[in-house]
Design a protein around this motif. Sequence first.
Motif, PDB file in Angstrom:
ATOM      1  N   ILE A 146       0.808  -1.224   0.000  1.00 51.48           N
ATOM      2  CA  ILE A 146       0.000   0.000   0.000  1.00 51.48           C
ATOM      3  C   ILE A 146       0.842   1.275   0.000  1.00 51.48           C
ATOM      4  O   ILE A 146       0.287   2.376  -0.128  1.00 51.48           O
ATOM      5  N   GLY A 147       2.167   1.159   0.126  1.00 49.69           N
ATOM      6  CA  GLY A 147       2.971   2.369   0.132  1.00 49.69           C
ATOM      7  C   GLY A 147       4.457   2.069   0.096  1.00 49.69           C
ATOM      8  O   GLY A 147       4.892   0.936   0.358  1.00 49.69           O
ATOM      9  N   TYR A 148       5.226   3.086  -0.240  1.00 46.85           N
ATOM     10  CA  TYR A 148       6.676   2.943  -0.361  1.00 46.85           C
ATOM     11  C   TYR A 148       7.354   4.210   0.150  1.00 46.85           C
ATOM     12  O   TYR A 148       6.933   5.332  -0.177  1.00 46.85           O
ATOM     13  N   THR A 149       8.407   4.045   0.943  1.00 42.26           N
ATOM     14  CA  THR A 149       9.177   5.172   1.480  1.00 42.26           C
ATOM     15  C   THR A 149      10.653   4.936   1.236  1.00 42.26           C
ATOM     16  O   THR A 149      11.195   3.897   1.627  1.00 42.26           O
ATOM     17  N   ALA A 150      11.293   5.877   0.577  1.00 39.37           N
ATOM     18  CA  ALA A 150      12.733   5.776   0.308  1.00 39.37           C
ATOM     19  C   ALA A 150      13.535   6.242   1.520  1.00 39.37           C
ATOM     20  O   ALA A 150      13.153   7.178   2.217  1.00 39.37           O
ATOM     21  N   TRP A 151      14.661   5.581   1.745  1.00 38.38           N
ATOM     22  CA  TRP A 151      15.599   5.976   2.799  1.00 38.38           C
ATOM     23  C   TRP A 151      16.907   6.389   2.131  1.00 38.38           C
ATOM     24  O   TRP A 151      17.475   5.637   1.373  1.00 38.38           O
ATOM     25  N   SER A 152      17.382   7.586   2.399  1.00 39.52           N
ATOM     26  CA  SER A 152      16.742   8.562   3.260  1.00 39.52           C
ATOM     27  C   SER A 152      16.700   9.906   2.536  1.00 39.52           C
ATOM     28  O   SER A 152      17.245  10.044   1.442  1.00 39.52           O
ATOM     29  N   LEU A 153      16.078  10.891   3.175  1.00 38.06           N
ATOM     30  CA  LEU A 153      15.946  12.195   2.542  1.00 38.06           C
ATOM     31  C   LEU A 153      17.305  12.836   2.304  1.00 38.06           C
ATOM     32  O   LEU A 153      17.567  13.396   1.240  1.00 38.06           O
ATOM     33  N   MET A 154      18.203  12.745   3.281  1.00 35.74           N
ATOM     34  CA  MET A 154      19.517  13.373   3.148  1.00 35.74           C
ATOM     35  C   MET A 154      20.587  12.500   3.790  1.00 35.74           C
ATOM     36  O   MET A 154      20.293  11.604   4.581  1.00 35.74           O
ATOM     37  N   ASP A 155      21.825  12.739   3.419  1.00 31.91           N
ATOM     38  CA  ASP A 155      22.953  12.002   3.994  1.00 31.91           C
ATOM     39  C   ASP A 155      23.021  12.229   5.497  1.00 31.91           C
ATOM     40  O   ASP A 155      22.676  13.307   6.002  1.00 31.91           O
ATOM     41  N   GLY A 156      23.490  11.212   6.218  1.00 32.60           N
ATOM     42  CA  GLY A 156      23.604  11.336   7.664  1.00 32.60           C
ATOM     43  C   GLY A 156      24.672  10.416   8.214  1.00 32.60           C
ATOM     44  O   GLY A 156      25.446   9.808   7.481  1.00 32.60           O
ATOM     45  N   PHE A 157      24.692  10.289   9.533  1.00 37.08           N
ATOM     46  CA  PHE A 157      25.646   9.425  10.227  1.00 37.08           C
ATOM     47  C   PHE A 157      25.117   8.000  10.191  1.00 37.08           C
ATOM     48  O   PHE A 157      24.022   7.725  10.693  1.00 37.08           O
ATOM     49  N   GLU A 158      25.854   7.092   9.585  1.00 33.62           N
ATOM     50  CA  GLU A 158      25.388   5.722   9.361  1.00 33.62           C
ATOM     51  C   GLU A 158      26.062   4.740  10.313  1.00 33.62           C
ATOM     52  O   GLU A 158      26.879   3.917   9.933  1.00 33.62           O
ATOM     53  N   TRP A 159      25.735   4.841  11.572  1.00 36.80           N
ATOM     54  CA  TRP A 159      26.155   3.907  12.599  1.00 36.80           C
ATOM     55  C   TRP A 159      27.653   3.626  12.545  1.00 36.80           C
ATOM     56  O   TRP A 159      28.452   4.542  12.516  1.00 36.80           O
ATOM     57  N   HIS A 160      28.059   2.354  12.519  1.00 38.46           N
ATOM     58  CA  HIS A 160      29.498   2.079  12.580  1.00 38.46           C
ATOM     59  C   HIS A 160      30.214   2.478  11.301  1.00 38.46           C
ATOM     60  O   HIS A 160      31.444   2.554  11.276  1.00 38.46           O
ATOM     61  N   ARG A 161      29.473   2.760  10.208  1.00 37.34           N
ATOM     62  CA  ARG A 161      30.097   3.247   8.979  1.00 37.34           C
ATOM     63  C   ARG A 161      30.337   4.752   9.025  1.00 37.34           C
ATOM     64  O   ARG A 161      31.046   5.285   8.172  1.00 37.34           O
ATOM     65  N   GLY A 162      29.723   5.423   9.989  1.00 42.33           N
ATOM     66  CA  GLY A 162      29.935   6.863  10.135  1.00 42.33           C
ATOM     67  C   GLY A 162      29.539   7.639   8.886  1.00 42.33           C
ATOM     68  O   GLY A 162      28.444   7.470   8.343  1.00 42.33           O
ATOM     69  N   TYR A 163      30.466   8.472   8.415  1.00 40.56           N
ATOM     70  CA  TYR A 163      30.239   9.259   7.209  1.00 40.56           C
ATOM     71  C   TYR A 163      30.977   8.669   6.001  1.00 40.56           C
ATOM     72  O   TYR A 163      31.147   9.341   4.988  1.00 40.56           O
ATOM     73  N   SER A 164      31.389   7.404   6.105  1.00 38.82           N
ATOM     74  CA  SER A 164      32.135   6.784   5.007  1.00 38.82           C
ATOM     75  C   SER A 164      31.214   6.359   3.867  1.00 38.82           C
ATOM     76  O   SER A 164      31.684   6.033   2.783  1.00 38.82           O
ATOM     77  N   ILE A 165      29.909   6.327   4.114  1.00 34.54           N
ATOM     78  CA  ILE A 165      28.943   6.032   3.061  1.00 34.54           C
ATOM     79  C   ILE A 165      27.848   7.090   3.102  1.00 34.54           C
ATOM     80  O   ILE A 165      27.686   7.808   4.101  1.00 34.54           O
ATOM     81  N   ARG A 166      27.104   7.166   2.011  1.00 37.44           N
ATOM     82  CA  ARG A 166      25.986   8.107   1.920  1.00 37.44           C
ATOM     83  C   ARG A 166      24.744   7.361   1.457  1.00 37.44           C
ATOM     84  O   ARG A 166      24.806   6.524   0.573  1.00 37.44           O
ATOM     85  N   ARG A 167      23.585   7.717   2.073  1.00 35.37           N
ATOM     86  CA  ARG A 167      22.342   7.031   1.746  1.00 35.37           C
ATOM     87  C   ARG A 167      21.199   7.997   1.439  1.00 35.37           C
ATOM     88  O   ARG A 167      20.048   7.587   1.324  1.00 35.37           O
ATOM     89  N   GLY A 168      21.507   9.278   1.310  1.00 42.00           N
ATOM     90  CA  GLY A 168      20.458  10.255   1.125  1.00 42.00           C
ATOM     91  C   GLY A 168      20.157  10.573  -0.327  1.00 42.00           C
ATOM     92  O   GLY A 168      20.991  10.388  -1.211  1.00 42.00           O
ATOM     93  N   LEU A 169      18.927  11.074  -0.564  1.00 38.44           N
ATOM     94  CA  LEU A 169      18.569  11.603  -1.874  1.00 38.44           C
ATOM     95  C   LEU A 169      19.191  12.980  -2.085  1.00 38.44           C
ATOM     96  O   LEU A 169      19.379  13.412  -3.216  1.00 38.44           O
ATOM     97  N   PHE A 170      19.507  13.647  -0.977  1.00 37.68           N
ATOM     98  CA  PHE A 170      20.145  14.957  -1.040  1.00 37.68           C
ATOM     99  C   PHE A 170      21.563  14.869  -0.476  1.00 37.68           C
ATOM    100  O   PHE A 170      21.789  14.278   0.580  1.00 37.68           O
TER     101      PHE A 170
END
Length: 242
Positions: A146-170
Amino acid sequence: MTDHSIKECQKSLDFVLGWFAKPIFIDGDYPETMKNNLSSLLPDFTESEKKFIKGTADFFALSFGPTLSFQLLDPHMKFRQLESPSLRQLLSWIDLEYNHPQIFIVENGWFVSGTTKRDDAKYMYYLKKFIMETLKAIRLDGVDVIGYTAWSLMDGFEWHRGYSIRRGLFYVDFLSQDKKLLPKSSALFYQKLIEKNGFPPLPENQPLEGTFPCDFAWGVVDNYIQVSQLTKPISSVTKPCH
């Protein structure tokens, strides 16, 4: 596809999804695989508690994506399972296992290197793949998504990966004073996708079957260095028509 492998796969899914899904969507109690392995740690529900727990969800909220801590798990906790990006397969399994619930994908996406700025082709590829598999699950498999949500809106702190990866649309410029935001390629793609409500039947979205022309050349290219001279040998073959 042995009986043992199937049981191990079921156990893996029970420990991840069944822990909460089976009590809520089936019978108010934990999966048997969990009770057999963790009998001293799991509480025992009374019959009244089972009735109270069962059916207490409005929909099945699914988070699906890369398990960034997967490699940190002890080998015996993985049940010999590997990470798989097959969202459609999982949606079908949930549909069959938990009595056809309404499924809301509340978190889904992938990741790119922390050095990636706005051209996140890898993220966009996975985003399109996941959304296409969701549409196939709805149209071809009859799954009630019934719905879909993308992760994530913007780059952030990714747990033990820290800032070494990016997951944001912005893209977030973490070094700038105001943490400037810039839309990535994936953000523009997702915007257009929402505007069109999916993948309309345009020519560029249609699968194509057929063969290439008879005189079409196929080849393989390679590089090697010889006597301070860079050469590029090209081997090709033209397949004759019959």
